[in-house]
Design an enzyme around this catalytic site. Structure first.
Site, short mmCIF file in Angstrom:
data_model
loop_
_atom_site.label_atom_id
_atom_site.label_comp_id
_atom_site.label_asym_id
_atom_site.label_seq_id
_atom_site.Cartn_x
_atom_site.Cartn_y
_atom_site.Cartn_z
N GLU A 207 0.83 -1.21 0.00
CA GLU A 207 0.00 0.00 0.00
C GLU A 207 0.86 1.26 0.00
OE1 GLU A 207 -3.60 1.90 2.76
OE2 GLU A 207 -2.41 0.23 3.52
N GLU B 195 -12.59 2.15 4.78
CA GLU B 195 -11.55 2.49 5.74
C GLU B 195 -11.60 3.99 5.99
OE1 GLU B 195 -7.38 0.46 6.25
OE2 GLU B 195 -7.09 2.39 5.23
#
Length: 270
Positions: free
Chosen positions: A150, A251
């Site tokens: 990520e 998220e």
């Protein structure tokens, strides 16, 4: 919309204890959840792992994403795999995280890269990260899981070196070339990437085939879609048309109570 959403229980439903969150997600209509590493140590007690497994299974939800141990996130740590002083901690966590994910049928494991260490050679940190990613991917492959990498934004994580899709893809391609593993993919977090100037629509068009997982929140406040500037109705529609078959993780930091933050699903994602 055919996109499948899951709730990240490390940032949503934090008003209640961890073991109550899977049931809260189910009550809100979700069948899947994901988590950052929820324990203070890389190798927690078996009883703690068992209790979390029971909470997830009793709620009737699936665990679809799990982070490897990333250190103390609240204090600014952002992963261990490139950190010389903490590499052993990451390695100790690999089999524990992979094993726990396997018990729950989870096939996405997120390995945060780690902040730059002022006392370490950046080249050595990158070499160490590649070595540890290869170890993690090899362990995950035995269970049919994929490790994802990520990019984070530099405003909130100023010492984290992977801040673009190009940077994340370069790490992935390096590990694949050097180690021969192929179960490493890109975690596209549209919030972080957009904060760094990348447009989600363009990312979907260019890189959707490389996405191993997707996470969303709105910019600039990291609230739920509809509280900022990203056109998530269009983005999610484009993602669906791209053929992406994975989950989309919620998220975000809910504006208001977590349970009341999902109205956008009908307004934007319908």
């Amino acid at each position: 919309m055919a996109i499948s959403f899951d709730v990240n229980l490390s940032i949503l439903f934090t008003e209640i204890p961890l073991l109550e969150r899977p049931a809260a997600a189910a009550a809100a209509g979700f069948s899947a959840v994901e988590l950052w590493w929820p324990f203070a140590t890389p190798v927690p007690a078996d009883g703690d792992l068992d209790a979390l497994q029971r909470a997830i299974q009793d709620a009737g939800v699936r665990l679809v994403g799990l982070n490897f141990d990333a250190g103390d996130m609240a204090r600014g740590e952002r992963g261990l795999l490139s950190r010389p002083a903490q590499s052993d901690r990451f390695v100790a966590n690999i089999d524990v995280a992979v094993g726990f994910a396997e018990r729950l049928g989870c096939t996405i494991l997120n390995a945060l890269y780690g902040n730059r260490d002022a006392d370490a050679d950046p080249v050595r940190q990158d070499e160490l990260a590649a070595e540890n990613l290869a170890k993690a991917a090899s362990a995950a492959a035995r269970t049919g899981a994929t490790v994802v990498v990520e990019a984070l934004n530099s405003y909130e994580s100023p010492h984290y070196p992977i801040t673009s899709s190009r940077g994340a893809i370069a790490v992935i391609d390096r590990v694949r070339k050097e180690s021969g593993v192929d179960n490493i993919s890109f975690l596209a977090d549209f919030y972080h990437l957009h904060r760094m100037g990348e447009e989600p629509l363009e990312l979907v068009d260019r890189l959707s085939a490389r996405f191993g997982h997707v996470q969303i929140a709105d910019v600039p406040g990291r609230g739920q879609p509809g509280t900022g500037t990203i056109p998530y109705g269009e983005v999610l529609g484009r993602l669906e048309k791209s053929g992406y078959a994975g989950q989309v993780g919620l998220e975000y930091k809910p504006v208001g109570p977590s349970a009341a933050s999902f109205g956008w699903l009908k307004e934007i994602a319908s």
